[in-house]
Design an enzyme around this catalytic site. Structure first.
Site, mmCIF file in Angstrom:
data_model
loop_
_atom_site.group_PDB
_atom_site.id
_atom_site.type_symbol
_atom_site.label_atom_id
_atom_site.label_comp_id
_atom_site.label_asym_id
_atom_site.label_seq_id
_atom_site.Cartn_x
_atom_site.Cartn_y
_atom_site.Cartn_z
ATOM 1 N N SER A 1 -3.745 -4.656 -22.265
ATOM 2 C CA SER A 1 -2.638 -3.701 -22.427
ATOM 3 C C SER A 1 -1.407 -4.422 -22.968
ATOM 4 O O SER A 1 -0.697 -3.895 -23.830
ATOM 5 C CB SER A 1 -2.272 -3.062 -21.092
ATOM 6 O OG SER A 1 -3.264 -2.166 -20.704
ATOM 7 N N LYS B 1 2.155 -2.964 -30.846
ATOM 8 C CA LYS B 1 2.909 -1.734 -31.146
ATOM 9 C C LYS B 1 4.388 -2.066 -31.359
ATOM 10 O O LYS B 1 5.020 -1.546 -32.285
ATOM 11 C CB LYS B 1 2.756 -0.732 -30.000
ATOM 12 C CG LYS B 1 1.378 -0.099 -29.928
ATOM 13 C CD LYS B 1 1.235 0.682 -28.629
ATOM 14 C CE LYS B 1 -0.207 1.081 -28.373
ATOM 15 N NZ LYS B 1 -0.390 1.565 -26.987
ATOM 16 N N GLN C 1 1.317 3.315 -21.123
ATOM 17 C CA GLN C 1 0.181 2.497 -21.565
ATOM 18 C C GLN C 1 -1.023 2.737 -20.654
ATOM 19 O O GLN C 1 -0.931 2.603 -19.442
ATOM 20 C CB GLN C 1 0.597 1.010 -21.565
ATOM 21 C CG GLN C 1 -0.485 0.057 -22.022
ATOM 22 C CD GLN C 1 -0.939 0.311 -23.460
ATOM 23 O OE1 GLN C 1 -0.133 0.613 -24.341
ATOM 24 N NE2 GLN C 1 -2.242 0.220 -23.688
#
Ligand code: NAP
Length: 283
Positions: free
Chosen positions: A40, A47, A91
């Site tokens: 993650s 991102k 997330q």
């Protein structure tokens, strides 16, 4: 044909950057991450890097793995109230004690960058303008970029999650495909996959889709990503399937870059909607 996602993703990024350059404010994306899952953290960093490239500001709120549901909800509500935060990303996956589908209901629909709030999913069902989940909408954009028509095609989606499989099916229907959705209880999976003109797998089981399960000349989109050792694997046995299909996405480099590009696009859409929401006091 290999459906390389990096080219259309770059194009979308360029368009998003142009749109941002025209705004009189900086769109800001807030990410909430619960726990220390290394995968993650890598996704969030990727991102953030993409956001930086196009001029989107990012902030991250980190909560411990044992964070209570009430703490997560207060964090979301705080970000909802924050006028300079335009988009909120939770997330996934969340730790097992937090149910993702229930939690997304607390994000303001106008800040729901992943399009998972029931209002946005409802808009997808009724084909009204809304924010659509990044990965499935990225698949549609990818196929459009390569001039692959979905009109009248038999499309088969393997996997029925709320974030990928189900919205994927709805977006294919919107493009006039005839859609079959397969899941863990589907009897004789290959009977369905063999009928697919367009086969989309979103499961997360490497090796699930073998060459004998795929029709000659089909279009195959592999959404699955599983880390095995140091390698990222899709659901599809790439080399063997590639020999008999007309087009296929690689893993990595297929759907992944499109997901990131659509996140950027959705962030700008959220920024517009958040501004309008405040101006009009409705969503
Ligand atoms: P998920 O919530 O675990 O959903 C997987 C789905 O596959 C479930 O609907 C499950 O059904 C179904 N399934 C499991 N085994 C199956 C089988 N043998 N036959 C048919 N269906 C089966 O995962 P997700 O969030 O949808 O993500 C799916 C995959 O896509 C994962 O590998 C994820 O990492 C990847 N992904 C990639 C991107 C990208 O950008 N490329 C973005 C998002 C996700 P049940 O629920 O009934 O068990």
């Amino acid at each position: 044909m290999i459906l390389d996602g990096r080219k259309p993703a770059k194009l979308i990024e360029e368009r998003v950057k142009q749109e941002i350059d025209k705004l009189d404010f900086t769109p800001t994306l807030a990410t909430i991450i619960v726990g220390e899952d290394p995968a993650s953290k890598v996704y969030v960093q990727a991102k953030d890097k993409a956001c930086k490239r196009v001029g989107i500001n990012t902030i991250t709120r980190e909560l411990p793995i044992d964070a209570k549901r009430s703490v997560l909800i207060s964090t979301i509500e705080e970000l909802n109230r924050e006028k300079d935060i335009h988009a909120i990303l939770i997330q996934l996956p969340l730790p097992a004690h937090l149910d993702a589908n229930g939690i997304t209901e607390f994000v303001y629909p106008s800040k729901d960058v992943e399009g998972l709030h029931p209002l946005n999913l409802g808009r997808l069902v009724t084909e009204r303008a809304g924010i659509a989940p990044c990965t499935p909408s990225g698949v549609i954009e990818l196929l459009k970029y390569y001039n692959i028509s979905l009109d009248g095609k038999n499309a088969v989606v393997v996997g029925h999650s709320a974030i990928v499989g189900k919205p994927m099916a709805l977006l294919l229907l919107k493009e006039w495909s005839t859609v079959t959705v397969c899941h863990i209880k589907t009897q004789n999976l290959s009977k369905h996959t063999k009928e697919a003109d367009v086969l989309i797998s979103a499961v997360g089981k490497p090796g699930l889709i073998t060459a004998d399960m795929v029709k000659d000349g089909a279009i195959v989109v592999d959404i699955g990503i599983t880390k095995v050792g140091g390698e990222l694997l899709g659901d599809v046995v790439f080399d063997a399937v590639n020999e008999k299909v007309s087009a296929i996405t690689p893993v990595p480099g297929g759907v992944g870059p499109m997901t990131v590009a659509m996140l950027l696009k959705n962030t700008v859409e959220c920024a517009r909607r958040s501004k309008n929401w405040r101006a009009n006091n409705h969503d």
